[in-house]
Write an enzyme that holds these catalytic residues in place. Structure first.
Site, short mmCIF file in Angstrom:
data_model
loop_
_atom_site.label_atom_id
_atom_site.label_comp_id
_atom_site.label_asym_id
_atom_site.label_seq_id
_atom_site.Cartn_x
_atom_site.Cartn_y
_atom_site.Cartn_z
N GLY A 165 0.83 -1.21 0.00
CA GLY A 165 0.00 0.00 0.00
C GLY A 165 0.86 1.24 0.00
O GLY A 165 2.06 1.19 -0.26
N LYS A 190 3.67 -7.11 8.56
CA LYS A 190 3.41 -5.78 8.00
C LYS A 190 4.58 -4.88 8.34
O LYS A 190 4.91 -4.69 9.51
CB LYS A 190 2.11 -5.22 8.58
N ASP A 221 -9.21 5.32 9.46
CA ASP A 221 -8.96 5.09 8.03
C ASP A 221 -9.95 4.05 7.53
O ASP A 221 -9.58 2.98 7.04
CB ASP A 221 -7.51 4.62 7.83
N1 LIG Z 1 -4.47 -9.68 9.18
C1 LIG Z 1 -4.87 -9.72 7.91
N2 LIG Z 1 -5.51 -10.80 7.41
C2 LIG Z 1 -5.90 -10.85 6.13
N3 LIG Z 1 -5.70 -9.86 5.23
C3 LIG Z 1 -5.06 -8.75 5.65
C4 LIG Z 1 -4.63 -8.62 7.00
N4 LIG Z 1 -4.02 -7.42 7.13
C5 LIG Z 1 -4.08 -6.84 5.91
N5 LIG Z 1 -4.70 -7.63 5.02
C6 LIG Z 1 -4.94 -7.34 3.57
O1 LIG Z 1 -3.94 -6.45 3.11
C7 LIG Z 1 -4.49 -5.18 2.76
C8 LIG Z 1 -3.57 -4.04 3.19
O2 LIG Z 1 -3.33 -4.10 4.58
P1 LIG Z 1 -3.43 -2.82 5.51
O3 LIG Z 1 -3.09 -3.22 6.89
O4 LIG Z 1 -4.77 -2.19 5.30
O5 LIG Z 1 -2.26 -1.89 4.96
P2 LIG Z 1 -2.27 -0.52 4.13
O6 LIG Z 1 -1.65 0.48 5.07
O7 LIG Z 1 -1.39 -0.82 2.95
O8 LIG Z 1 -3.68 -0.17 3.74
C9 LIG Z 1 -5.85 -5.15 3.42
O9 LIG Z 1 -6.74 -4.32 2.72
C10 LIG Z 1 -6.28 -6.62 3.37
O10 LIG Z 1 -6.79 -6.96 2.11
MG LIG Z 2 -5.59 -0.53 4.49
#
Ligand SMILES: Nc1ncnc2c1ncn2[C@@H]1O[C@H](COP(=O)(O)OP(=O)(O)O)[C@@H](O)[C@H]1O
Ligand SMILES: [Mg+2]
Length: 215
Positions: A12, A30, A128
């Protein structure tokens, strides 16, 4: 900790997510990237703060009975968290799914409203709230989980809560032709989850919508 392995599943604006194995459990690591346009000291500080906030809110939300991924590990120095990988579609996937029956979608959105109401009633804003940050580990008929809480607050004012609601309304309108019914289902769920605050927060969301429109 050794360098994480595993395919990148999402990249992202702020973070990269990699699939890793946590003692046999499917997990996601992450990692917040450095931003070259920010001065280095500020960049470090922001990445640490957001990592810390995300971890606190993941845990605090669970304490309220609102589902979030289980936190497995945190490395503040390297801006990394390792968490449970939840199965299931995100709300965005559901909104764009051409074969999902509309009443299932309505129930999913209602369940989302209940979960957000509980989060707010417990004193947490998300910060968010896009439809990609809501995931349904048990399918669209059951309670969803919240992802990506790093912009949230543990002492939100009505304004932060109103912004959460406003963002949901905008997302539903942008992504679905029958958004009126979906917004109603969302509000009904929200009123269930946050009966004491519902009126005030909805009024603020409405004021925010007016401000945005005439700005
Ligand atoms: N714990 C999780 N389990 C499953 N999918 C996840 C998880 N965390 C993130 N994702 C997937 O990854 C995407 C991006 O993660 P996110 O934490 O929202 O980061 P960003 O800051 O890039 O938006 C999410 O929209 C989801 O589709
Ligand atoms: Mg996100």
């Amino acid at each position: 900790m050794t360098e994480p392995e595993g395919p990148t599943v999402s990249r992202g604006a702020e973070a990269r997510l990699r699939k890793v194995d946590w003692w046999g459990f499917p997990a996601l690591l992450k990692e917040r990237d450095a931003k070259a346009y920010r001065p280095k000291a500020l960049d470090e500080k922001l990445r640490r703060e957001r990592t810390r906030t995300e971890v606190r809110l993941l845990v605090d939300a669970r304490r309220l009975g609102v589902r979030t991924p289980i936190l497995y590990d945190i490395d503040v120095e390297r801006h990394r968290i390792t968490m449970e990988e939840l199965p299931g579609p995100t709300l965005r996937h559901l909104l764009e799914d051409p074969v999902l029956p509309f009443d299932s979608l309505e129930r999913a959105v209602r369940a989302f409203g209940v979960a957000l109401g509980r989060l707010h009633a417990g004193g947490i804003s998300h910060g968010d709230l896009t439809s990609s940050n809501v995931i349904y580990p048990e399918g669209p008929e059951r309670a969803p989980a919240f992802l990506d809480l790093s912009m949230g607050s543990r002492s939100p004012g009505v304004e932060e809560l109103g912004i959460d609601l406003h963002l949901v309304e905008e997302d539903l309108k942008a992504l679905h032709p029958r958004s009126d019914a979906l917004v109603r289902a969302f509000h009904a769920g929200y009123a269930d989850g946050n009966p004491a605050g519902e009126k005030t927060v909805r009024a603020r969301a409405k004021a925010i919508r007016g401000r945005v429109r005439y700005a």
